[in-house]
Every structure is written in structure tokens, then in C-alpha cells.
Enzyme design. Structure first.
Site, PDB file in Angstrom:
ATOM      1  N   ASP A  41       0.817  -1.222   0.000  1.00 57.35           N
ATOM      2  CA  ASP A  41       0.000   0.000   0.000  1.00 57.35           C
ATOM      3  C   ASP A  41       0.850   1.271   0.000  1.00 57.35           C
ATOM      4  O   ASP A  41       0.312   2.374   0.059  1.00 57.35           O
ATOM      5  CB  ASP A  41      -0.950  -0.002   1.201  1.00 57.35           C
ATOM      6  CG  ASP A  41      -0.197  -0.005   2.524  1.00 57.35           C
ATOM      7  OD1 ASP A  41       1.061  -0.085   2.514  1.00 57.35           O
ATOM      8  OD2 ASP A  41      -0.846   0.062   3.578  1.00 57.35           O
ATOM      9  N   GLU A  43       3.235   2.040   2.318  1.00 54.72           N
ATOM     10  CA  GLU A  43       3.860   2.349   3.613  1.00 54.72           C
ATOM     11  C   GLU A  43       5.318   1.894   3.603  1.00 54.72           C
ATOM     12  O   GLU A  43       5.672   0.897   2.953  1.00 54.72           O
ATOM     13  CB  GLU A  43       3.104   1.628   4.741  1.00 54.72           C
ATOM     14  CG  GLU A  43       1.788   2.293   5.069  1.00 54.72           C
ATOM     15  CD  GLU A  43       1.030   1.565   6.179  1.00 54.72           C
ATOM     16  OE1 GLU A  43       1.518   0.520   6.664  1.00 54.72           O
ATOM     17  OE2 GLU A  43      -0.049   2.061   6.543  1.00 54.72           O
ATOM     18  N   HIS A 133      18.079  26.463   5.972  1.00 56.19           N
ATOM     19  CA  HIS A 133      17.567  27.770   5.510  1.00 56.19           C
ATOM     20  C   HIS A 133      17.798  28.873   6.558  1.00 56.19           C
ATOM     21  O   HIS A 133      18.225  29.968   6.209  1.00 56.19           O
ATOM     22  CB  HIS A 133      16.084  27.634   5.169  1.00 56.19           C
ATOM     23  CG  HIS A 133      15.471  28.909   4.694  1.00 56.19           C
ATOM     24  ND1 HIS A 133      15.861  29.522   3.521  1.00 56.19           N
ATOM     25  CD2 HIS A 133      14.533  29.716   5.246  1.00 56.19           C
ATOM     26  CE1 HIS A 133      15.174  30.639   3.369  1.00 56.19           C
ATOM     27  NE2 HIS A 133      14.363  30.785   4.394  1.00 56.19           N
ATOM     28  N   LYS A 199      12.872  42.654  -4.008  1.00 53.17           N
ATOM     29  CA  LYS A 199      11.722  42.323  -4.863  1.00 53.17           C
ATOM     30  C   LYS A 199      10.480  42.044  -4.041  1.00 53.17           C
ATOM     31  O   LYS A 199      10.561  41.799  -2.826  1.00 53.17           O
ATOM     32  CB  LYS A 199      12.051  41.112  -5.723  1.00 53.17           C
ATOM     33  CG  LYS A 199      12.325  39.859  -4.895  1.00 53.17           C
ATOM     34  CD  LYS A 199      12.674  38.687  -5.737  1.00 53.17           C
ATOM     35  CE  LYS A 199      13.981  38.790  -6.450  1.00 53.17           C
ATOM     36  NZ  LYS A 199      15.162  38.787  -5.582  1.00 53.17           N
ATOM     37  N   GLY A 233      12.837  28.291  -9.248  1.00 56.24           N
ATOM     38  CA  GLY A 233      13.679  29.094 -10.141  1.00 56.24           C
ATOM     39  C   GLY A 233      13.160  30.511 -10.349  1.00 56.24           C
ATOM     40  O   GLY A 233      13.819  31.320 -10.998  1.00 56.24           O
ATOM     41  N   GLY A 234      11.984  30.822  -9.787  1.00 53.08           N
ATOM     42  CA  GLY A 234      11.381  32.152  -9.977  1.00 53.08           C
ATOM     43  C   GLY A 234      12.325  33.280  -9.589  1.00 53.08           C
ATOM     44  O   GLY A 234      12.463  34.272 -10.320  1.00 53.08           O
TER      45      GLY A 234
HETATM   46  C1  R5P Z   1      13.974  32.147   0.057  1.00 51.11           C
HETATM   47  O1  R5P Z   1      13.905  32.591   1.205  1.00 51.11           O
HETATM   48  C2  R5P Z   1      15.036  31.199  -0.356  1.00 51.11           C
HETATM   49  O2  R5P Z   1      16.289  31.560   0.164  1.00 51.11           O
HETATM   50  C3  R5P Z   1      15.108  31.118  -1.877  1.00 51.11           C
HETATM   51  O3  R5P Z   1      15.432  32.399  -2.396  1.00 51.11           O
HETATM   52  C4  R5P Z   1      13.823  30.655  -2.485  1.00 51.11           C
HETATM   53  O4  R5P Z   1      13.325  29.542  -1.801  1.00 51.11           O
HETATM   54  C5  R5P Z   1      14.013  30.339  -3.933  1.00 51.11           C
HETATM   55  O5  R5P Z   1      12.813  29.855  -4.422  1.00 51.11           O
HETATM   56  P1  R5P Z   1      12.432  29.940  -5.954  1.00 51.11           P
HETATM   57  O6  R5P Z   1      13.537  29.294  -6.730  1.00 51.11           O
HETATM   58  O7  R5P Z   1      11.138  29.168  -6.040  1.00 51.11           O
HETATM   59  O8  R5P Z   1      12.254  31.371  -6.304  1.00 51.11           O
END
Ligand code: R5P
Length: 323
Positions: A41, A43, A133, A199, A233-234
Site C-alpha cells: 500500500d 507504507e 535555511h 523584490k 527558479g522564480g
Molecule cells: C527564500 O527565502 C530562499 O532563500 C530562496 O530564495 C527561495 O526559496 C528560492 O525559491 P524559488 O527558486 O522558487 O524562487
């Protein structure tokens, strides 16, 4: 017997296996035998397949999505604990859930507290983490002892070799929060200031159109963005476009963790960024990656982790691994 424990042994979750094999090769040991499987399943079903009584175990597994990666790591640690390992170190090259590190909005869960709380249930003795992070999240660890390594140990020498003594570059932070990290990279590369790409984010990964403002001078320079991770990647795509519009000659990015969710790799290939460097803290199949982009280069964090494992086993300081 080093440090009162038996043999140094490395085990891995499925997500950590490729990296663990590189680490084991550097340590000249075989990867530990374990079955990290599934019931019908879905798990998770884990069993350690060799005697590890009294041994010094290092269990490698990132906890990126899906949550099964965290679950496999917890199961492996539990199996090791139940097999009478002498000491267990969770080696987490990418600690997922770390962006959810505070209750900054009403009724919001704190993901990193949950993730560490879950790991603490199976009582790892130590942790080796790479570029979490937010470092203050290590305070969620109540019992194990954390050691924190930095991606700059991998990124800075690589950037230096790419620059080949060129001095017409600037290090940049993709947001105000990342300035201390960017300053550290700049200092290591012989500069004392950084550019900031400020930004407006609509939501993670989505940048408000034309909202990128550059604080500092990038014209005719190679801009080196540094961050802890690339997810969708935004951020890097928006910053590269803004930098080129402002006259930057080249735009590179180093991020410790390449998550590359959604169609990040294809979008990066089509974007204004020239080169992207990430480590293998999160596994990507090299063939699939190369099919989607030629701009992304994966640097290995295996040597850094292998050195950290060796030093931990021998009871030596890890501070020499920190640039
Ligand atoms: C944001 O606080 C992180 O340090 C990165 O800048 C972020 O997670 C990058 O995410 P993305 O590639 O989706 O823009």
C-alpha cells in the site's frame, strides 16, 4: 575503536543513496546493507541487514519533498537504534521544511519544528546538516547535537576557479535576508560589499512583475548571486533578467540546494541566467538534467560530508571545514 564506538558505517535512504555511495567511496568503506522498501500500500518498511552493534552510524538522507524522504530517514534511525548501534548521526544534506520556520501569520504551522520533532522521536545522537535555511531552526533540536556545514565550502572555490583572477564581478543577494550570506561569500572572494536584488514576492517562487530593484552597480560586471536554494527558479530567473537589463555582462548563481521543482530546469535554460551551480544535496538524475538544461552544473558535497563524518568519528573538530 575510535571515540569509544565501533566501526564507522554509512547507511542511506533511497533519496540519499547516490550521495552516500560517493561518500563511502571517499571513505573507502562499503555502503551499509539495509532494505528501505515499501509495503504493497506504499507504507515504508525498513530493515538493517547486517550487524551494527556498538558501531558509529552515519545515516544519510535529505528531507526534501515528498514527506516519504523524512519518513525513510526516521525509519532507518529507528532500525539502527533497535539494532543497538553505538551512536547514530543523522547526516541531512538538505533539511526540508526549513522555510516554514516561524508563525509569522495567524493559524500557521511551523514545519521545521514538526520535522525536527519527528526526527527527535527516534533520538539521533548527532546531526550533520548543510546550509539549513535559517540557522536559528537548529534550536528545534532538543537532544541531538547539531553540526552545521556551509555551502560556501563548495561554492567559493568553484566560483574562484570560474573567475580565473577576473576582478570585475559583484556578489549579490537575491533578498535583504540573504545579505549576511552574500557578504560572507564576497569577503571570501576578496570583496567587501554586495549588491541586493530587492523584490516583491506574491507567493514562494512567484515574483511580482517588474518589482525587482537593484541596490548597487552591476553594469559591465559578472554578477554572482548566492542563495541557499533554488526551488521553482522564480527568484533567479527574475534577478537574471533585471541584472541583464541593468547592463550586467554575465549572471551566475550558486545555491547550495537545487530543488528544481515544477519545470524549473527548462525555465532556467530559457532565462537570462548564464550559469547555475548547485550541489548534489538533493539528487537529480544527471541524464534527465542534461536533457533539460546545459546551464546547470552540479558540484558534489560528498567530500565535505566525508570529511565531517571522518572528523566526527575520530572526535575531531569540524570548524576547519567552515570557511
Ligand atoms: C527564500 O527565502 C530562499 O532563500 C530562496 O530564495 C527561495 O526559496 C528560492 O525559491 P524559488 O527558486 O522558487 O524562487
Amino acid at each position: 575503536m575510535a571515540n569509544g564506538y565501533g566501526r564507522k558505517q554509512v547507511f542511506a535512504t533511497n533519496a540519499g543513496k547516490s550521495l552516500a555511495e560517493k561518500v563511502c567511496s571517499l571513505l573507502s568503506i562499503e555502503l551499509g546493507q539495509a532494505r528501505v522498501g515499501r509495503f504493497n500500500d506504499g507504507e515504508i518498511d525498513v530493515q538493517i541487514l547486517q550487524n551494527i552493534r556498538g558501531d558509529d552510524l552515519f545515516i544519510i538522507g535529505d528531507t526534501s519533498a515528498p514527506a516519504d524522504n523524512l519518513m525513510e530517514l526516521v525509519h532507518l534511525i529507528d532500525a539502527a537504534r533497535g539494532s543497538s548501534a553505538g551512536r547514530i548521526t543523522a547526516v541531512i544534506p538538505y533539511m526540508g521544511y526549513a522555510r516554514s520556520d516561524r508563525k509569522d501569520q495567524p493559524r500557521k504551522a511551523v514545519g521545521i519544528r514538526i520535522a525536527f520533532g519527528f526526527l527527535e522521536l527516534v533520538r539521533p545522537d548527532r546531526y550533520i546538516l548543510l546550509d539549513i535555511h535559517a540557522e536559528q531552526s537548529l534550536a528545534c533540536i532538543n537532544n541531538g547535537i547539531p553540526d552545521h556545514l556551509y555551502g560556501s565550502a563548495i561554492g567559493v572555490p568553484h566560483i574562484r576557479s570560474m573567475l580565473q583572477n577576473k576582478t570585475n564581478f559583484v556578489v549579490a543577494s537575491p533578498d535583504r535576508g540573504g545579505v549576511p550570506r552574500a557578504l560572507k561569500y564576497a569577503n571570501l572572494l576578496g570583496q567587501d560589499d554586495v549588491v541586493i536584488f530587492s523584490k516583491e514576492r506574491l507567493r514562494p517562487g512567484e515574483i511580482k512583475k517588474s518589482s525587482v530593484r537593484i541596490i548597487g552597480e552591476v553594469a559591465k560586471k559578472t554578477v554572482i548571486l548566492v542563495d541557499d536554494m533554488i526551488d521553482s527558479g522564480g527568484t533567479v530567473i527574475a534577478d537574471a533578467e533585471a541584472a541583464k537589463k541593468a547592463g550586467a555582462k554575465k549572471v551566475w548563481m550558486f545555491a547550495t540546494h537545487g530543488i528544481f521543482s515544477r519545470n524549473a530546469l527548462v525555465r532556467i535554460e530559457e532565462s537570462a541566467i548564464d550559469r547555475v551551480f548547485v550541489t548534489d544535496s538533493v539528487y537529480h538524475d544527471p541524464i534527465t538534467l542534461a536533457e533539460q538544461t546545459q546551464k546547470v552544473e552540479i558540484l558534489s558535497c560528498a567530500s565535505l560530508l566525508a570529511q565531517a563524518i571522518d572528523r566526527t568519528h575520530e572526535g575531531r573538530s569540524l570548524s576547519e571545514l567552515i570557511p
